[in-house]
Scaffold this active site. Structure first.
Site, PDB file in Angstrom:
ATOM      1  N   LYS A 119     -65.747 -18.715 -12.960  1.00 21.76           N
ATOM      2  CA  LYS A 119     -64.879 -17.628 -12.977  1.00 21.76           C
ATOM      3  C   LYS A 119     -65.030 -17.058 -14.259  1.00 21.76           C
ATOM      4  CE  LYS A 119     -61.763 -19.163  -9.329  1.00 21.76           C
ATOM      5  NZ  LYS A 119     -60.432 -19.278  -8.758  1.00 21.76           N
ATOM      6  N   LYS A 200     -68.584 -22.342  -0.150  1.00 16.48           N
ATOM      7  CA  LYS A 200     -67.400 -22.913   0.746  1.00 16.48           C
ATOM      8  C   LYS A 200     -66.755 -21.642   1.173  1.00 16.48           C
ATOM      9  CE  LYS A 200     -63.093 -25.479  -0.318  1.00 16.48           C
ATOM     10  NZ  LYS A 200     -62.449 -26.202  -1.548  1.00 16.48           N
ATOM     11  N   LYS A 203     -60.677 -17.912   0.755  1.00 16.92           N
ATOM     12  CA  LYS A 203     -60.025 -16.796   1.013  1.00 16.92           C
ATOM     13  C   LYS A 203     -60.046 -15.561   0.287  1.00 16.92           C
ATOM     14  CE  LYS A 203     -56.117 -19.385  -0.125  1.00 16.92           C
ATOM     15  NZ  LYS A 203     -57.000 -20.749  -0.264  1.00 16.92           N
TER      16      LYS A 203
END
Length: 351
Positions: A119, A200, A203
């Site tokens: 990130k 993966k 959301k």
């Protein structure tokens, strides 16, 4: 002295995104439900962790996402009477313990965390909160003297950091924390994106890629359309170890939800087209999620009940958290405030 529980204690946290998906269910939520009779289950909606994405907030207030997430947890089968469900920010001990642990955590430990490095490659995401996210996660777990933490394989590194922090504190100040262990499900622990099986199911990606996830509250027609559009290949291979990533992902979903052994699944789909595979996976997913969706729609329409349930959960677990924090403060030389001191400070304008 570390207290031992009569039943093993499980702690897990989940961010309040409001749209939990099939990967959350197979990798975590279904495991929580199965374990709630054999273990002392404490489940936290981690709204403080959600603040690490303040720079990219959606228009949905976090409090509404908390309610939606709580409704989905109960709809999936978590029983508030058998398990404790609460909101992280409702118990201030989480933030207090996190600061104390921050003061014991080498920066190098945090900079090597895989999720941080991924990130931090995006400059807008590289905040101090993102760097110290694993320490707050450790505080969440250690406050409740948890024995096990159900996680996906990608979160195992965070539990290892938590265990190392617990050992470090225990060495420096005396036996205080239980050393937690990860509880990883072997089948269905890692469901990949239906539009891209190399990543993966996520959301965050679901906001821009509608065919990426299957939401737990999605209607049946959307579930079927998403699965039928899933990436596969031009062949007919339906064996787990030889299938292409997209096909293996569909087989993994079928395995996780049917709980049938792999040889039986491979025999069942041998020689059949991918359209048949997709159709049966869609039927199974719809059958499993239909009662969850129906209960969720009823629960989310009653915010008063959800708020009361979350308050009750916090009341059940707060004595554990306060007891742990008091012991940590005593060992580190921080004096507990006298009764009424906070009220006096507020009235005098002290900040």
């Amino acid at each position: 002295m570390v207290q031992q529980n009569q039943k093993p204690r499980i702690f897990s946290g989940i961010q309040p995104t409001g749209r939990l998906h099939l990967g959350n269910y197979t990798g975590a939520l279904s495991q929580w439900v199965v374990n709630q009779d054999q273990n002392d289950g404490i489940y936290c909606i981690v709204d403080l962790h959600a603040l690490t994405a303040l720079h990219s907030r959606t228009i949905v207030p976090i409090v509404e996402q908390v309610r939606q997430t709580a409704a989905l947890l109960v709809a999936c089968g978590l029983d508030p009477e058998r398990s404790s469900i609460f909101v992280q920010s409702h118990i201030s001990a989480h933030a207090e313990l996190a600061w104390i642990l921050n003061c014991l955590t080498p920066v190098g430990w945090l900079e090597r965390m895989t999720q941080y490095k991924a990130k931090a490659a995006q400059p807008a995401s590289a905040t101090a909160g993102l760097l110290t996210y694993p320490v707050l996660q450790a505080a969440d777990i250690l406050l409740y003297r948890a024995n096990f933490v159900p996680v996906g394989e990608d979160q195992k590194q965070h539990i290892e950091l938590t265990a190392e922090l617990a050992r470090r504190f225990n060495r420096l100040f005396g036996e205080t924390f239980v050393i937690p262990r990860p509880l990883i499900r072997t089948a269905g622990a890692r469901i990949m994106g239906l539009d891209d099986p190399s990543i993966k199911m996520s959301k965050s990606l679901a906001e821009d890629r509608k065919s990426h996830v299957i939401g737990l509250s999605d209607p049946p027609d959307l579930i079927r359309r998403t699965i039928m559009e899933a990436v596969t290949d031009s062949g007919f291979e339906t064996r787990f170890e030889r299938a292409s990533p997209g096909v293996k992902n569909l087989l993994t979903i079928f395995e996780a939800l049917s709980q049938r052994p792999r040889p039986e699944i491979e025999s069942h789909f041998a020689g059949k087209s991918y359209q048949v595979l997709k159709g049966e996976v869609a039927d199974l997913v719809i059958a499993v999620l239909r009662p969850i969706r129906e209960r969720y729609l009823n629960l989310v329409d009653d915010p008063g009940w959800l708020d009361q349930m979350l308050r009750h959960g916090a009341q059940k677990v707060s004595p554990i958290a306060i007891s742990t924090l008091d012991q940590v403060k005593k060992l580190t030389g921080i004096e507990r405030p006298q009764p009424g001191l906070q009220t006096i400070a507020r009235s005098e304008g002290v900040c």
